[in-house]
Design an enzyme around this catalytic site. Structure first.
Site, short mmCIF file in Angstrom:
data_model
loop_
_atom_site.label_atom_id
_atom_site.label_comp_id
_atom_site.label_asym_id
_atom_site.label_seq_id
_atom_site.Cartn_x
_atom_site.Cartn_y
_atom_site.Cartn_z
N ASP A 106 0.84 -1.19 0.00
CA ASP A 106 0.00 0.00 0.00
C ASP A 106 0.88 1.25 0.00
O ASP A 106 1.81 1.36 0.79
CB ASP A 106 -0.89 0.00 1.25
CG ASP A 106 -2.01 1.01 1.18
OD1 ASP A 106 -2.16 1.68 0.13
OD2 ASP A 106 -2.74 1.15 2.18
N HIS A 135 -8.65 -0.72 -9.13
CA HIS A 135 -8.53 0.32 -8.10
C HIS A 135 -7.38 1.27 -8.42
O HIS A 135 -7.52 2.49 -8.28
CB HIS A 135 -8.29 -0.35 -6.74
CG HIS A 135 -7.98 0.62 -5.64
ND1 HIS A 135 -8.92 1.47 -5.10
CD2 HIS A 135 -6.80 0.89 -4.99
CE1 HIS A 135 -8.36 2.21 -4.16
NE2 HIS A 135 -7.08 1.89 -4.09
#
Length: 315
Positions: free
Chosen positions: A152, A225
């Site tokens: 992330d 995403h």
């Protein structure tokens, strides 16, 4: 050539750490609330130094954000040009909810005990001037992964691009050196996510799971995403934000989540990202990650310069 911001900004670009506390507070109606808040915010740097000195290698930092509804009452200063309450984004399937919150304290360091001590001293100073809306403790998970198993923050700007992406500049002279901050607290449906094959998960995220290699964008249809969170303006120029997301939760209580926090020079960049995720681009094709991740909160703040915070107790 980029020019140095002529005032001291807060440490919005502090390094990623192993521990963080995301403390959201609301202002109360007690008689001395505004005075107490102003005094505490003005001395926040001294409070941070008092804790950081205990371990100079722990990269302790605290960033303060002020919400739209509290800005005028607390600062009495011109409003940042884009500051407004978090707008709920309602898609056909999922909604980015808007929730209350007047102040954000983004507390982080390599040590959980330092964050704990700072939070304790901070709340002692604030007393009944505030009430706690949410307090979430995050942790770094392996090699900067979220609980879904993916790295992330890969798209974060680096080097000189950080200030250009995060700090307000000459476009809003009264807010120079500040940054817009958006937070959302997501919880994950881990059973459903784990029921997917790795290839399905990778198609949703837009990166490979093991080695974090970016997958090619699709020419049409359902976007990943990664693609939906990539924002361009009308001229085709890409705009970055700085994320300092953290996993949180407890296996014993069945809670698995990601606390999203994004810093940006331009609030519209994050808002456009959320519109693309929840409504879809094209509309109707929402971010499939949302089928497994549900936002419980949504709040917008502005993190003013450190110089502005220090001036709040001047009168």
């Amino acid at each position: 050539m980029s020019r140095r911001v002529p005032i001291d900004s807060q440490r919005v670009d502090a390094p990623l750490t192993n521990s963080a506390t995301f403390l959201v507070l609301s202002l109360t109606d007690t008689p001395e609330a505004i005075k107490t808040i102003r005094s505490t915010l003005a001395s926040i740097d001294d409070l941070a130094k008092n804790v950081a000195i205990r371990d100079l290698n722990a990269s302790f930092a605290c960033t303060v954000g002020i919400g739209s509804e509290a800005w005028d009452r607390v600062t009495g200063l011109p409003r940042p040009a884009e500051l407004h309450p978090f707008p709920a984004v309602k898609g056909a399937v999922h909604t980015a909810v808007s929730t209350p919150g007047d102040f954000l304290f983004h507390i982080r360091s390599e040590r959980r005990d330092l964050n704990f001590e700072f939070e304790r001293q901070l709340l002692d100073l604030l007393g009944d001037a505030v009430k706690v809306v949410d307090a979430t403790v995050g942790f770094r998970y392996f090699d900067v992964r979220d609980l879904l198993g993916f790295v992330d923050g890969t798209a974060n700007p680096v080097g000189s691009a950080v200030q250009a992406s995060v700090l307000v500049a000459e476009e809003d002279t009264s807010s120079v050196g500040g940054s817009y901050v958006v937070v959302q607290k997501y919880v994950h449906n881990m059973k459903g996510w784990r029921g997917l094959k790795a290839e399905q998960q990778e198609a949703i995220i837009g990166r490979t799971k093991l080695d974090n290699i970016e997958l090619d964008d699709v020419e049409s249809g359902q976007q990943s995403h990664k693609s939906l969170a990539t924002i361009e303006d009308e001229n085709g120029d890409e705009h970055d934000i700085l994320r300092d997301n953290m996993p949180f939760g407890s296996p014993a209580s069945g809670e698995f989540g990601t606390y999203f926090i994004g810093y940006s020079r331009r609030l519209w960049v994050i808002e456009k990202m959320l519109q693309r995720m929840f409504i879809g681009d094209p509309p109707g094709l929402h971010d499939k990650l949302l089928d497994y991740s549900t936002p419980l909160t949504g709040i917008t703040f502005f993190a003013p310069s450190a110089s502005l915070l220090a001036s709040l107790d001047s009168d």
